[in-house]
Design a protein around this motif. Sequence first.
Motif, PDB file in Angstrom:
ATOM      1  N   LEU A 199     -78.657  80.789  68.786  1.00 15.52           N
ATOM      2  CA  LEU A 199     -78.305  82.195  68.564  1.00 15.52           C
ATOM      3  C   LEU A 199     -79.295  83.136  69.252  1.00 15.52           C
ATOM      4  N   SER A 200     -80.582  82.807  69.220  1.00 13.11           N
ATOM      5  CA  SER A 200     -81.570  83.662  69.879  1.00 13.11           C
ATOM      6  C   SER A 200     -81.411  83.623  71.403  1.00 13.11           C
ATOM      7  N   LEU A 201     -81.074  82.470  71.955  1.00 10.74           N
ATOM      8  CA  LEU A 201     -80.835  82.398  73.399  1.00 10.74           C
ATOM      9  C   LEU A 201     -79.621  83.223  73.806  1.00 10.74           C
ATOM     10  N   VAL A 202     -78.545  83.139  73.039  1.00  7.74           N
ATOM     11  CA  VAL A 202     -77.340  83.922  73.336  1.00  7.74           C
ATOM     12  C   VAL A 202     -77.649  85.411  73.236  1.00  7.74           C
ATOM     13  N   PHE A 203     -78.377  85.811  72.216  1.00  9.14           N
ATOM     14  CA  PHE A 203     -78.712  87.221  72.055  1.00  9.14           C
ATOM     15  C   PHE A 203     -79.613  87.705  73.189  1.00  9.14           C
ATOM     16  N   PRO A 252     -84.050  65.022  47.824  1.00 12.78           N
ATOM     17  CA  PRO A 252     -83.506  64.241  48.943  1.00 12.78           C
ATOM     18  C   PRO A 252     -82.317  64.945  49.592  1.00 12.78           C
ATOM     19  N   GLY A 253     -82.159  64.721  50.877  1.00 14.87           N
ATOM     20  CA  GLY A 253     -81.010  65.246  51.592  1.00 14.87           C
ATOM     21  C   GLY A 253     -81.156  66.679  52.072  1.00 14.87           C
ATOM     22  N   LEU A 254     -82.304  67.306  51.896  1.00 20.28           N
ATOM     23  CA  LEU A 254     -82.488  68.679  52.359  1.00 20.28           C
ATOM     24  C   LEU A 254     -83.554  68.688  53.453  1.00 20.28           C
ATOM     25  N   PRO A 255     -83.143  68.695  54.723  1.00 19.37           N
ATOM     26  CA  PRO A 255     -84.134  68.698  55.799  1.00 19.37           C
ATOM     27  C   PRO A 255     -84.853  70.051  55.870  1.00 19.37           C
ATOM     28  N   ILE A 256     -86.087  70.021  56.324  1.00 21.42           N
ATOM     29  CA  ILE A 256     -86.875  71.247  56.425  1.00 21.42           C
ATOM     30  C   ILE A 256     -86.326  72.138  57.541  1.00 21.42           C
ATOM     31  N   ASP A 257     -85.922  71.536  58.648  1.00 23.22           N
ATOM     32  CA  ASP A 257     -85.471  72.300  59.815  1.00 23.22           C
ATOM     33  C   ASP A 257     -83.961  72.144  60.030  1.00 23.22           C
ATOM     34  N   GLY A 258     -83.180  72.305  58.999  1.00 27.37           N
ATOM     35  CA  GLY A 258     -81.741  72.100  59.093  1.00 27.37           C
ATOM     36  C   GLY A 258     -81.039  73.092  60.010  1.00 27.37           C
ATOM     37  N   TRP A 259     -81.433  74.362  59.984  1.00 23.58           N
ATOM     38  CA  TRP A 259     -80.747  75.400  60.761  1.00 23.58           C
ATOM     39  C   TRP A 259     -81.500  75.788  62.025  1.00 23.58           C
ATOM     40  N   ILE A 260     -82.548  75.036  62.402  1.00 25.38           N
ATOM     41  CA  ILE A 260     -83.371  75.442  63.544  1.00 25.38           C
ATOM     42  C   ILE A 260     -82.585  75.399  64.850  1.00 25.38           C
ATOM     43  N   THR A 261     -81.685  74.456  65.032  1.00 22.92           N
ATOM     44  CA  THR A 261     -80.891  74.372  66.257  1.00 22.92           C
ATOM     45  C   THR A 261     -79.981  75.590  66.375  1.00 22.92           C
ATOM     46  N   PHE A 262     -79.367  75.968  65.278  1.00 27.08           N
ATOM     47  CA  PHE A 262     -78.486  77.137  65.281  1.00 27.08           C
ATOM     48  C   PHE A 262     -79.267  78.419  65.571  1.00 27.08           C
ATOM     49  N   VAL A 263     -80.434  78.565  64.999  1.00 27.68           N
ATOM     50  CA  VAL A 263     -81.245  79.766  65.212  1.00 27.68           C
ATOM     51  C   VAL A 263     -81.705  79.852  66.664  1.00 27.68           C
TER      52      VAL A 263
END
Length: 66
Positions: free
Chosen positions: A49-53, A35-46
């Motif tokens: 980051l890809s848009l900025v790059f 519990p408490g571990l989402p599958i897509d936790g860092w997807i917004t950050f990635v």
Amino acid sequence: MRIVPSRKVLLLVGLLGCNVMFAAPDPPPPIPPPPGLPIDGWITFVVFLSLVFGLYKIYRIKKASN
């Protein structure tokens, strides 16, 4: 010289193969995720980051062509 298997050996191997095939146990039930571990936790950050790059690379290419 050819080796010719007898019918009794073929029948025995066929019957033993069926028993092994049908005697497999059911697989264990799947383990639930912790519990408490989402599958897509860092997807917004990635994505951010890809848009900025990507914008940075476009800026460098346009700057080099001028």
